[in-house]
Design a protein around this motif. Structure first.
Motif, PDB file in Angstrom:
ATOM      1  N   ALA A 138       0.818  -1.207   0.000  1.00 56.37           N
ATOM      2  CA  ALA A 138       0.000   0.000   0.000  1.00 56.37           C
ATOM      3  C   ALA A 138       0.853   1.258   0.000  1.00 56.37           C
ATOM      4  N   ASP A 139       0.416   2.247  -0.757  1.00 55.76           N
ATOM      5  CA  ASP A 139       1.013   3.582  -0.728  1.00 55.76           C
ATOM      6  C   ASP A 139       0.289   4.377   0.348  1.00 55.76           C
ATOM      7  N   PRO A 140       0.928   4.689   1.461  1.00 58.86           N
ATOM      8  CA  PRO A 140       0.226   5.344   2.570  1.00 58.86           C
ATOM      9  C   PRO A 140      -0.208   6.767   2.264  1.00 58.86           C
ATOM     10  N   ASP A 141       0.308   7.332   1.173  1.00 58.36           N
ATOM     11  CA  ASP A 141      -0.063   8.691   0.802  1.00 58.36           C
ATOM     12  C   ASP A 141      -1.176   8.734  -0.236  1.00 58.36           C
ATOM     13  N   ARG A 142      -1.662   7.559  -0.646  1.00 61.48           N
ATOM     14  CA  ARG A 142      -2.749   7.507  -1.641  1.00 61.48           C
ATOM     15  C   ARG A 142      -3.770   6.465  -1.192  1.00 61.48           C
ATOM     16  N   LEU A 143      -4.647   6.902  -0.317  1.00 60.15           N
ATOM     17  CA  LEU A 143      -5.670   6.040   0.258  1.00 60.15           C
ATOM     18  C   LEU A 143      -7.055   6.607  -0.049  1.00 60.15           C
ATOM     19  N   MET A 144      -8.042   5.735  -0.051  1.00 60.94           N
ATOM     20  CA  MET A 144      -9.413   6.152  -0.328  1.00 60.94           C
ATOM     21  C   MET A 144     -10.375   5.302   0.484  1.00 60.94           C
ATOM     22  N   LEU A 145     -11.521   5.878   0.836  1.00 66.73           N
ATOM     23  CA  LEU A 145     -12.541   5.175   1.601  1.00 66.73           C
ATOM     24  C   LEU A 145     -13.771   4.963   0.735  1.00 66.73           C
ATOM     25  N   PHE A 146     -14.305   3.744   0.776  1.00 70.69           N
ATOM     26  CA  PHE A 146     -15.573   3.454   0.110  1.00 70.69           C
ATOM     27  C   PHE A 146     -16.485   2.744   1.090  1.00 70.69           C
ATOM     28  N   ASP A 177      -0.797   8.868  14.330  1.00 72.63           N
ATOM     29  CA  ASP A 177      -0.572  10.272  14.671  1.00 72.63           C
ATOM     30  C   ASP A 177      -1.890  10.906  15.108  1.00 72.63           C
ATOM     31  N   PRO A 178      -2.010  11.295  16.375  1.00 72.40           N
ATOM     32  CA  PRO A 178      -3.286  11.854  16.831  1.00 72.40           C
ATOM     33  C   PRO A 178      -3.641  13.160  16.135  1.00 72.40           C
ATOM     34  N   GLN A 179      -2.636  13.892  15.649  1.00 78.73           N
ATOM     35  CA  GLN A 179      -2.914  15.145  14.956  1.00 78.73           C
ATOM     36  C   GLN A 179      -3.562  14.895  13.597  1.00 78.73           C
ATOM     37  N   ALA A 180      -3.243  13.764  12.968  1.00 73.33           N
ATOM     38  CA  ALA A 180      -3.835  13.426  11.665  1.00 73.33           C
ATOM     39  C   ALA A 180      -5.256  12.903  11.817  1.00 73.33           C
ATOM     40  N   ARG A 181      -5.599  12.429  13.024  1.00 70.17           N
ATOM     41  CA  ARG A 181      -6.940  11.947  13.335  1.00 70.17           C
ATOM     42  C   ARG A 181      -7.439  10.937  12.310  1.00 70.17           C
ATOM     43  N   GLY A 182      -6.551  10.013  11.971  1.00 66.60           N
ATOM     44  CA  GLY A 182      -6.942   8.891  11.141  1.00 66.60           C
ATOM     45  C   GLY A 182      -6.973   9.143   9.659  1.00 66.60           C
ATOM     46  N   LEU A 183      -6.874  10.377   9.208  1.00 67.54           N
ATOM     47  CA  LEU A 183      -7.090  10.686   7.794  1.00 67.54           C
ATOM     48  C   LEU A 183      -5.813  10.961   7.017  1.00 67.54           C
ATOM     49  N   ALA A 184      -4.652  10.713   7.592  1.00 72.10           N
ATOM     50  CA  ALA A 184      -3.402  10.951   6.874  1.00 72.10           C
ATOM     51  C   ALA A 184      -3.373  10.122   5.590  1.00 72.10           C
ATOM     52  N   GLY A 185      -3.111  10.775   4.479  1.00 73.81           N
ATOM     53  CA  GLY A 185      -2.993  10.088   3.204  1.00 73.81           C
ATOM     54  C   GLY A 185      -4.302   9.787   2.509  1.00 73.81           C
ATOM     55  N   VAL A 186      -5.429  10.095   3.128  1.00 71.75           N
ATOM     56  CA  VAL A 186      -6.730   9.815   2.512  1.00 71.75           C
ATOM     57  C   VAL A 186      -7.035  10.895   1.479  1.00 71.75           C
ATOM     58  N   LEU A 187      -7.227  10.473   0.234  1.00 75.09           N
ATOM     59  CA  LEU A 187      -7.442  11.409  -0.864  1.00 75.09           C
ATOM     60  C   LEU A 187      -8.912  11.727  -1.094  1.00 75.09           C
ATOM     61  N   GLY A 188      -9.797  10.862  -0.637  1.00 73.43           N
ATOM     62  CA  GLY A 188     -11.216  11.102  -0.857  1.00 73.43           C
ATOM     63  C   GLY A 188     -12.058   9.954  -0.341  1.00 73.43           C
ATOM     64  N   ALA A 189     -13.375  10.149  -0.424  1.00 76.05           N
ATOM     65  CA  ALA A 189     -14.319   9.141   0.063  1.00 76.05           C
ATOM     66  C   ALA A 189     -15.497   9.056  -0.901  1.00 76.05           C
ATOM     67  N   LEU A 190     -15.912   7.823  -1.175  1.00 75.99           N
ATOM     68  CA  LEU A 190     -17.041   7.541  -2.052  1.00 75.99           C
ATOM     69  C   LEU A 190     -18.031   6.693  -1.273  1.00 75.99           C
ATOM     70  N   VAL A 191     -19.300   7.119  -1.241  1.00 76.57           N
ATOM     71  CA  VAL A 191     -20.307   6.380  -0.485  1.00 76.57           C
ATOM     72  C   VAL A 191     -21.511   6.112  -1.380  1.00 76.57           C
ATOM     73  N   ALA A 192     -22.050   4.909  -1.261  1.00 77.27           N
ATOM     74  CA  ALA A 192     -23.212   4.509  -2.046  1.00 77.27           C
ATOM     75  C   ALA A 192     -24.399   4.269  -1.126  1.00 77.27           C
TER      76      ALA A 192
END
Length: 295
Positions: A138-146, A177-192
């Motif tokens: 995994a590339d930690p700087d290119r993550l996405m949530l679905f 990292d608590p400052q990132a609050r879980g979203l470090a590297g997340v580029l976007g989110a898609l929800v259906a």
């Protein structure tokens, strides 16, 4: 006889009050078990389902997938397949099997809102994101949530909880990292077809995360009210506009062919193809150029 009916009605009323009180306490997190990120990771890790592209050796941009309230089904594999075709890895985060929520159809209580809210499930995604960052493919700087349905609720509530230092409901602290609050590297989110009703934290307070978010909704959704999702999208315009696509002539869960008996929902190949196409377009918008490997 009249007295017996009165007693029965009082008993029924008390039962309803107890159930409503239990549900309210659960939504407020008062009955949510608390564990550390390490404990949650140990719970989830054996059940991660990883899908990798056939070509290339990585590291790959990686998407985390969260299923509906009835647990992982064939629609998750369809989304993973589309991601792989686009050069993305996919990790299906199974929140059900580790907790035995698939046994004896306990998942029906999740669908009914009695146990395991999307706000609580957001903690699984926060921990899974941190786990994925450490995976070699995994590339930690290119993550996405679905997320689909209940999973979409969890995705949006993770975005909402990231607006405050308080960790997701049920976790003792933020993973990584608590400052990132879980979203470090997340580029976007898609929800259906997500749940966006009053039990959703995102519905109550929105989110401050500056991420592109896209919703795929269905007209006249008989399971969740799509208008609630439109209200969330409208409320986010001051932060970052949420892209919304409304599908006609499709039901909730249109991309899932595996069904329980007597289900009124219908699998739609056409709506599924449209949604996967929207997903491909979304990946193209958030991916940007691939990083140049070090020589």
């Amino acid at each position: 006889m009249r007295r017996a009916w009165r007693i029965a009605l009082i008993g029924l009323g008390l039962l309803v009050l107890v159930l409503l009180g239990q549900m309210g306490a659960r939504y407020l997190g008062l009955l949510t078990p608390r564990d550390t990120p390490e404990e949650r990771s140990a719970l989830l890790t054996p059940f991660y389902n990883v899908y990798l592209p056939e070509n290339g050796g990585g590291p790959f941009p990686t998407a985390l997938l969260a299923s509906g309230c009835d647990g992982p089904h064939d629609n998750m594999a369809r989304w993973a397949g589309m991601l792989n075709e686009q050069g993305w890895a996919a990790v299906m985060v199974d929140s059900h099997a580790p907790r035995d929520y698939l046994d004896f159809q306990v998942w029906r209580l999740i669908c009914a809102g009695q146990i395991f809210t999307g706000t609580e499930r957001a903690g699984d995604l926060a921990v899974a994101l941190e786990d994925v960052r450490g995976m070699t493919f995994a590339d930690p700087d290119r993550l996405m949530l679905f997320g689909a349905s209940h999973g979409g609720w969890a995705v949006m509530d993770l975005l909402s909880q990231a607006a405050t230092p308080r960790p997701p409901q049920g976790l003792t602290r933020w993973p990584g990292d608590p400052q990132a609050r879980g979203l470090a590297g997340v580029l976007g989110a898609l929800v259906a077809y997500p749940y966006c009703g009053p039990g959703s934290l995102a519905a109550r307070q929105g989110w401050a995360a500056e991420l592109p978010v896209e919703m795929i909704l269905v007209r006249n959704d008989e399971i969740t009210d799509e208008q609630d999702c439109l209200d969330i999208a409208e409320g986010q315009t001051a932060v970052r506009p949420v892209a919304v696509t409304m599908l006609e002539n499709a039901t909730h869960g249109f991309d899932q062919q595996e069904r329980e008996a007597l289900s009124t929902l219908e699998f739609s190949p056409d709506a599924t193809a449209t949604a996967l196409g929207l997903g491909r377009d979304f990946l193209g918008r958030i991916s940007g150029p691939a990083p140049v490997p070090d020589n």
